[in-house]
Design a protein around this motif. Structure first.
Motif, PDB file in Angstrom:
ATOM      1  N   GLN A   1       0.962  -0.950  -0.113  1.00  0.00           N
ATOM      2  CA  GLN A   1       0.428  -0.468   0.194  1.00  0.00           C
ATOM      3  C   GLN A   1       0.671   1.655  -0.407  1.00  0.00           C
ATOM      4  O   GLN A   1       0.620   2.091  -0.615  1.00  0.00           O
ATOM      5  N   GLN A   2       1.673   1.019   0.855  1.00  0.00           N
ATOM      6  CA  GLN A   2       3.187   2.400   0.827  1.00  0.00           C
ATOM      7  C   GLN A   2       3.483   2.981  -0.226  1.00  0.00           C
ATOM      8  O   GLN A   2       3.277   3.529  -1.145  1.00  0.00           O
ATOM      9  N   TRP A   3       4.112   1.199  -0.994  1.00  0.00           N
ATOM     10  CA  TRP A   3       4.688   1.749  -2.079  1.00  0.00           C
ATOM     11  C   TRP A   3       3.712   2.206  -3.433  1.00  0.00           C
ATOM     12  O   TRP A   3       4.358   2.795  -4.289  1.00  0.00           O
ATOM     13  N   TRP A   4       2.089   2.095  -3.617  1.00  0.00           N
ATOM     14  CA  TRP A   4       1.595   2.653  -4.400  1.00  0.00           C
ATOM     15  C   TRP A   4       1.453   3.547  -4.617  1.00  0.00           C
ATOM     16  O   TRP A   4       0.823   4.795  -4.835  1.00  0.00           O
ATOM     17  N   VAL A   5       1.374   3.886  -2.994  1.00  0.00           N
ATOM     18  CA  VAL A   5       0.927   5.348  -2.821  1.00  0.00           C
ATOM     19  C   VAL A   5       2.096   6.301  -2.926  1.00  0.00           C
ATOM     20  O   VAL A   5       1.876   7.215  -3.542  1.00  0.00           O
TER      21      VAL A   5
ATOM     22  N   GLU B   1      -4.599   7.700  -1.234  1.00  0.00           N
ATOM     23  CA  GLU B   1      -5.492   6.426  -0.705  1.00  0.00           C
ATOM     24  C   GLU B   1      -6.594   6.572  -1.727  1.00  0.00           C
ATOM     25  O   GLU B   1      -7.367   5.182  -1.806  1.00  0.00           O
ATOM     26  N   ASN B   2      -7.739   7.278  -1.696  1.00  0.00           N
ATOM     27  CA  ASN B   2      -8.108   7.001  -2.909  1.00  0.00           C
ATOM     28  C   ASN B   2      -8.430   6.110  -4.067  1.00  0.00           C
ATOM     29  O   ASN B   2      -8.697   5.007  -3.306  1.00  0.00           O
ATOM     30  N   LEU B   3      -7.179   6.028  -4.391  1.00  0.00           N
ATOM     31  CA  LEU B   3      -6.764   5.587  -5.893  1.00  0.00           C
ATOM     32  C   LEU B   3      -6.537   4.470  -5.415  1.00  0.00           C
ATOM     33  O   LEU B   3      -6.494   2.832  -5.671  1.00  0.00           O
TER      34      LEU B   3
ATOM     35  N   GLN C   1       3.506  10.550  -6.921  1.00  0.00           N
ATOM     36  CA  GLN C   1       4.977  10.763  -7.426  1.00  0.00           C
ATOM     37  C   GLN C   1       4.247  10.639  -9.207  1.00  0.00           C
ATOM     38  O   GLN C   1       4.307  11.688  -9.962  1.00  0.00           O
ATOM     39  N   THR C   2       3.818  10.507  -9.322  1.00  0.00           N
ATOM     40  CA  THR C   2       2.536  10.666 -10.653  1.00  0.00           C
ATOM     41  C   THR C   2       2.451  11.528 -10.914  1.00  0.00           C
ATOM     42  O   THR C   2       2.136  12.954 -11.692  1.00  0.00           O
ATOM     43  N   PHE C   3       1.674  12.531  -9.324  1.00  0.00           N
ATOM     44  CA  PHE C   3       0.831  13.766 -10.062  1.00  0.00           C
ATOM     45  C   PHE C   3       1.972  14.687 -10.063  1.00  0.00           C
ATOM     46  O   PHE C   3       2.275  15.950  -9.965  1.00  0.00           O
TER      47      PHE C   3
END
Length: 238
Positions: free
Chosen positions: A70-74, A97-99, A79-81
């Motif tokens: 979860q932290q990895w994806w967050v 967190e929503n995504l 970073q994408t944004f």
């Protein structure tokens, strides 16, 4: 001669499930909900860059690096944004967190044409069935919500197992769970290196799902190629 198969293992993304829309579209919609305008194309490009960099630095969702997936994806989403020009930290965390939660629901995924029917027919013929996927631990939930979980006796994700395809150890674990030798098992997937070649390297049979328009891979015999999933049983039972 008919293959004497007892176990079928399945890749998931772009084999039985696919994203309903490009990542950039989902991220842009989330941004709009917070009054932030970013072009989907910009976000898709930034996502590829952020995902690629994070995957190289912390492979397999940060497993072994002290990160939760979860932290990895967050971190990837934030970073994408950032790469797309959005800097405000509070909003970044909220959107990420929503995504992360959204991608665990059925709303972002759809079952590929023919997948449910093919999986049902394979089960009716008595094959043992399992998933072998480079995915994080949300996968079981996603499969349940897309009404596919019941087809499979086991779900192996790279995050849970600790090895990602093309590492043969994830396939060897599937063979142990299925209780069959490799020559009685076949893997179905859409990636030449991670699915087709990796399964064959441990002695399994393998079928490559590939639409006609895709580039020619190195030598794959035509009887190993699936133009659609619906072609699978005919190939197995030849």
């Amino acid at each position: 001669a008919m293959l004497r198969l007892r176990l079928l293992t399945w890749d998931v993304k772009d084999t039985v499930l696919r994203l309903r829309q490009p990542v950039g579209e989902s991220y842009a919609a989330e941004a709009r909900a917070h009054g932030v305008q970013v072009q989907p194309e910009t976000l898709s490009r930034s996502f590829r860059e952020a995902y690629g960099a994070h995957s190289r630095r912390f492979p397999n969702y940060g497993r072994g690096w002290g990160l939760s997936s979860q932290q990895w994806w967050v971190d990837v989403v934030k970073q994408t944004f950032r790469l797309s020009g959005v800097q405000e930290d509070g909003i970044l965390t909220l959107m990420a967190e929503n995504l992360y939660r959204d991608y665990c629901s059925a709303q972002n995924w759809e079952v590929l044409p023919g997948a449910d029917e093919t999986l049902s027919r394979c089960r009716q013929r008595g094959f043992h069935m399992g998933v072998v996927s480079n995915f994080d631990k949300r996968l079981e939930n996603i499969l349940s919500r897309c009404n596919l979980r019941h087809h499979f006796e086991f779900i192996l994700t790279s995050e849970d197992v600790g090895f990602a395809k093309p590492d043969g150890r994830i396939f060897e674990k599937a063979l142990r769970l299925g209780g069959v030798p490799p020559e009685q098992a076949a893997h179905v997937g859409d990636d030449y290196v991670r699915d087709y070649r990796a399964a064959r390297a441990v002695g399994m049979h393998s079928f490559l799902l590939r639409a006609a328009r895709q580039g020619e891979e190195p030598e794959v015999p035509p009887e190993h190629i699936l133009p659609t999933l619906s072609h699978l049983l005919a190939l197995i039972e030849k």
